[in-house]
Design an enzyme around this catalytic site. Sequence first.
Site, PDB file in Angstrom:
ATOM      1  CE  LYS A 125       1.052   1.148   4.412  1.00 50.75           C
ATOM      2  NZ  LYS A 125       1.753   2.410   4.802  1.00 50.75           N
ATOM      3  CG  ASP A 175       0.001  -0.054   8.787  1.00 48.04           C
ATOM      4  OD1 ASP A 175      -0.637   0.783   9.455  1.00 48.04           O
ATOM      5  OD2 ASP A 175       1.135   0.166   8.317  1.00 48.04           O
TER       6      ASP A 175
END
Length: 398
Positions: free
Chosen positions: A93, A220
């Site tokens: 990401k 995350d």
Amino acid sequence: MMASSHLLAHHFWLSHANGFKPPKLSKNGPCYFHPKTAFRGSPSSHRIKASGPTSGRRQMEIVYDPDERVNKLADEVDKNAGLSRLSLFSPCKVNVFLRITGKREDGFHELASLFHVISLGDTIKFSLSPTKTRDRLSTNVPGVPLDDKNLIIKALNLYRKKTGTDNFFWIHLDKKVPTGAGLGGGSSNAATALWAANQFSGCVATEKELQEWSGEIGSDVPFFFSNGAAYCTGRGEVVQDIPNPLPSDLPMVLIKPQEACSTAEVYKRLRLDQTSSVDPLTLLREVTQNGICQDVCINDLEPPAFEVLPSLKKLKKRVLAAGCGEYRAVFMSGSGSTIVGVGSPEPPSFIYDDDDYNDVFVSEACFLTRQESQWYTAPTSSTASFGTDLPSGAASVE
């Protein structure tokens, strides 16, 4: 019955002449059967009549239905086979913007960030282990932990703890995402492992449960159970899906020096009184309405990261100067040390010409999302091809 037998054979031969052929069984896995689709478009049944020459004798009619017979067999095999191997894409990401809004009583920082999955990723292959004792992990990159320090193993242990299942795995991690890059590669691996374990167990947990559990592994990890784009708050574990904020055909280039940034060291040097004052919801609204630009790509962790790694600040400045008009935005992802240039898949020429950057990691990528109830898949378009590979090597542990 001899006449009947001859007539039966005659009708069977005529059926052959008219195009009917008996099914041939072909090898498919551990069983031998004809695939369901083999009879698509063929007649659903074939009738064969046989009778004697004497009027009034009883007729015998055989109805042969290959579709029904083979489909039942295939259904039975599918039902009993179970899942034994699975290969999944594990994408990383970027943080389009990252605001640090305060410090919590538990020592963590409050953040507000637009996370987005991109097309650079690892491949993880899972196979059921014949033993019920431990997982075995191997990888193509030396230096990656292979025990329960690895987030993949942590995720599998967590899944067994939460569900009571007893599947153990052989796992091979084909690593493409660099470590210490601010790209969430390890967090993605953990989320992918949870997804895989759930598939092997017949999806006994919901995606919502997987997302909630994953917060115990890392801040995350829950994001990767979004649709691929999300506004994340709290420690990062509060995830709000944002439907397609950025086009998937918007290219980018990732440039990461060999040096990594220690996340702990970056946060240690963070000074909240020197962070941006822009409301993160304003940034989110700007991105979703008008797309990406330099002004919205604020990362409050850049100043402390540049203190930890001064060469990273120099790299960003050079990319900005060299890519003027070529990149819509240039920013650092996460806590570093990857610099992202959005708008072109090509790095500036100095990356190739300057000896100081001989050993940098370079990859092109694009934004990526996933379909509901499906995991991420690696794109096949040229905009998602990978650049420099990580060093090759092999390691395994049993």
